[in-house]
Design a protein around this motif. Structure first.
Motif, mmCIF file in Angstrom:
data_model
loop_
_atom_site.group_PDB
_atom_site.id
_atom_site.type_symbol
_atom_site.label_atom_id
_atom_site.label_comp_id
_atom_site.label_asym_id
_atom_site.label_seq_id
_atom_site.Cartn_x
_atom_site.Cartn_y
_atom_site.Cartn_z
ATOM 1 N N ASP A 1 2.747 -8.915 -8.952
ATOM 2 C CA ASP A 1 1.325 -9.257 -8.930
ATOM 3 C C ASP A 1 0.637 -8.154 -8.125
ATOM 4 N N LEU A 2 0.021 -7.214 -8.844
ATOM 5 C CA LEU A 2 -0.605 -6.061 -8.179
ATOM 6 C C LEU A 2 -1.989 -6.465 -7.691
ATOM 7 N N LEU A 3 -2.139 -6.587 -6.362
ATOM 8 C CA LEU A 3 -3.388 -7.107 -5.792
ATOM 9 C C LEU A 3 -4.457 -6.033 -5.667
ATOM 10 N N ALA A 4 -4.039 -4.808 -5.422
ATOM 11 C CA ALA A 4 -5.017 -3.727 -5.228
ATOM 12 C C ALA A 4 -4.314 -2.390 -5.287
ATOM 13 N N ILE A 5 -5.121 -1.376 -5.607
ATOM 14 C CA ILE A 5 -4.678 0.016 -5.506
ATOM 15 C C ILE A 5 -5.582 0.677 -4.480
ATOM 16 N N THR A 6 -4.979 1.267 -3.462
ATOM 17 C CA THR A 6 -5.754 2.050 -2.500
ATOM 18 C C THR A 6 -5.299 3.498 -2.632
ATOM 19 N N THR A 7 -6.244 4.414 -2.450
ATOM 20 C CA THR A 7 -5.928 5.830 -2.681
ATOM 21 C C THR A 7 -6.046 6.609 -1.383
ATOM 22 N N LEU B 1 -7.196 -3.066 2.623
ATOM 23 C CA LEU B 1 -5.844 -3.396 3.101
ATOM 24 C C LEU B 1 -5.914 -4.461 4.189
ATOM 25 N N ILE B 2 -6.803 -4.255 5.152
ATOM 26 C CA ILE B 2 -6.914 -5.193 6.276
ATOM 27 C C ILE B 2 -7.346 -6.570 5.769
ATOM 28 N N GLU B 3 -8.349 -6.589 4.897
ATOM 29 C CA GLU B 3 -8.881 -7.864 4.383
ATOM 30 C C GLU B 3 -7.803 -8.646 3.628
ATOM 31 N N LEU B 4 -7.112 -7.968 2.738
ATOM 32 C CA LEU B 4 -6.098 -8.671 1.930
ATOM 33 C C LEU B 4 -4.957 -9.184 2.806
ATOM 34 N N LEU B 5 -4.534 -8.379 3.768
ATOM 35 C CA LEU B 5 -3.415 -8.806 4.625
ATOM 36 C C LEU B 5 -3.828 -9.943 5.543
ATOM 37 N N LEU B 6 -5.009 -9.838 6.142
ATOM 38 C CA LEU B 6 -5.442 -10.903 7.070
ATOM 39 C C LEU B 6 -5.605 -12.234 6.349
ATOM 40 N N LEU C 1 3.746 -3.938 0.982
ATOM 41 C CA LEU C 1 3.013 -2.681 0.807
ATOM 42 C C LEU C 1 3.934 -1.658 0.131
ATOM 43 N N VAL C 2 3.347 -0.945 -0.835
ATOM 44 C CA VAL C 2 4.127 0.089 -1.530
ATOM 45 C C VAL C 2 3.378 1.412 -1.416
ATOM 46 N N PRO C 3 3.643 2.157 -0.362
ATOM 47 C CA PRO C 3 2.999 3.466 -0.229
ATOM 48 C C PRO C 3 3.780 4.530 -0.991
ATOM 49 N N THR C 4 3.061 5.295 -1.819
ATOM 50 C CA THR C 4 3.701 6.384 -2.563
ATOM 51 C C THR C 4 2.997 7.717 -2.300
ATOM 52 N N GLY C 5 2.275 7.775 -1.201
ATOM 53 C CA GLY C 5 1.641 9.017 -0.763
ATOM 54 C C GLY C 5 1.808 9.113 0.748
ATOM 55 N N PRO C 6 1.087 10.035 1.387
ATOM 56 C CA PRO C 6 1.098 10.067 2.854
ATOM 57 C C PRO C 6 0.683 8.709 3.418
ATOM 58 N N LEU C 7 1.188 8.376 4.610
ATOM 59 C CA LEU C 7 1.042 7.010 5.133
ATOM 60 C C LEU C 7 -0.241 6.806 5.926
ATOM 61 N N THR C 8 -1.228 7.657 5.710
ATOM 62 C CA THR C 8 -2.463 7.642 6.500
ATOM 63 C C THR C 8 -3.201 6.304 6.434
ATOM 64 N N ASN C 9 -3.386 5.756 5.237
ATOM 65 C CA ASN C 9 -4.133 4.485 5.123
ATOM 66 C C ASN C 9 -3.418 3.346 5.850
ATOM 67 N N ILE C 10 -2.104 3.297 5.689
ATOM 68 C CA ILE C 10 -1.341 2.182 6.268
ATOM 69 C C ILE C 10 -1.394 2.268 7.792
#
Ligand code: BDR
Ligand code: CA
Length: 309
Positions: free
Chosen positions: A29-35, A108-113, A121-130
């Motif tokens: 269930d893909l909740l969001a894509i963050t870039t 990210l914060i809204e969905l997790l809270l 979480l599935v990060p496939t780029g640099p981990l800056t957002n996380i």
């Protein structure tokens, strides 16, 4: 039960395949894509995410633009591998999906809270957002069910002899994430270099004569030529969907749990994932590190999902 995930990515040819897998696999269930900035600027990676989702008719997933540079370092991209657009190769129509108005870190914060602690979480780029989200709102950390990330290497890197691109681009962010205390699966180059898009893989995609499968094949053909030119590889390693596959079927990886530290100050080794295979540093293991992939099951999973579009 479906696995709820957020895909944090920098599309990117292999990120695009990860999007296609995550958005249509029946167990996800893909909740969001963050870039995030990585393979190219965040403007370009965001546009590429919108293009992939428009082309594949993925309209139920919010796409939010995240950080435009690493936490402390200047942005660094990979045009030699992904081209100037970040996703060179196939002709892709203009996107017709709107960008979510929220910042990627806010989403990210809204969905997790608001979650029950059941989001991976599935990060496939640099981990800056996380890392930025963890710093801004530490209350999200115990809400993270797990992290399955593509990045790092047990041995050789691909951007320096010591470091893999995603970790090397933002090692300070990686250090925050690896130290967060939540269950982490690291899908390193040792695994992803087994996920080679051979001629047989592209032939299976082309044989379907379906637009999304043809698009995926075109991506893989460009990616293969880049990997041939830069590394002399016979086929392209399709890194990022391996991190999604590891959630759908954890047994698709062979893995050992160990302590992983991130080198942030090395002269030659910045961005290295220091994998304590033999337990030498006496620290509590923090990461399940993959070292082998069930290649046939992986490609069956990826190809069958792409053929379902
Ligand atoms: C990683 O770097 C990027 O080029 C790919 O998208 C992948 O996430 C591999 O080192
Ligand atoms: Ca990527």
């Amino acid at each position: 039960m479906k696995h709820k995930i957020i895909l944090d990515c920098d599309p990117g040819h292999d990120d695009a395949i990860a999007i296609l897998l995550a958005a249509h696999h029946p167990d996800i269930d893909l909740l969001a894509i963050t870039t995030v900035a990585g393979n190219q600027s965040v403007e370009k990676t965001t546009r590429n995410a919108l293009k992939v989702c428009s082309l594949a008719n993925i309209r139920h997933v919010p796409i939010a633009k995240g950080m435009d540079r690493p936490l402390l370092r200047p942005a660094r991209h990979a045009p030699d591998i992904h081209g100037e657009s970040g996703m060179d190769g196939p002709h892709i129509p203009e996107p017709d999906i709107e960008l979510d108005s929220r910042h990627g870190v806010d989403l990210l914060i809204e969905l997790l809270l608001n979650s029950n602690g059941d989001i991976t979480l599935v990060p496939t780029g640099p981990l800056t957002n996380i890392a930025a989200a963890m710093r801004r709102e530490p209350a999200i950390v115990p809400k993270i069910a797990a992290i399955s990330l593509m990045g790092g290497a047990i041995g050789l890197g691909n951007v320096t002899p010591a470091a893999e691109f995603n970790i090397h681009t933002d090692p300070e962010a990686a250090e925050i994430v690896f130290d967060c205390g939540r269950p982490i699966t690291m899908v390193p180059l040792e695994v992803t270099h087994q996920a080679l898009a051979t001629g047989e893989v592209t032939a299976r995609l082309r044989a379907a004569h379906r637009p999304v499968a043809s698009f995926a094949a075109d991506l893989l053909v460009f990616f293969a030529s880049a990997y041939h030119n830069v590394f002399g590889f016979p086929a392209a390693p399709v890194h990022d969907p391996c991190a999604v596959a590891a959630i759908i079927d954890p047994t698709i990886l062979r893995a050992h749990t160990m302590h992983v530290a991130i080198e942030t100050t090395g002269h030659w080794t910045t961005g290295r994932t220091v994998c304590d295979v033999y337990g030498k540093v006496g620290k509590q293991p923090n990461t399940r590190v993959g070292y082998a992939l069930d290649v046939n099951r992986f490609w069956d999973m990826v190809i069958n999902t792409i053929l379902s579009y």
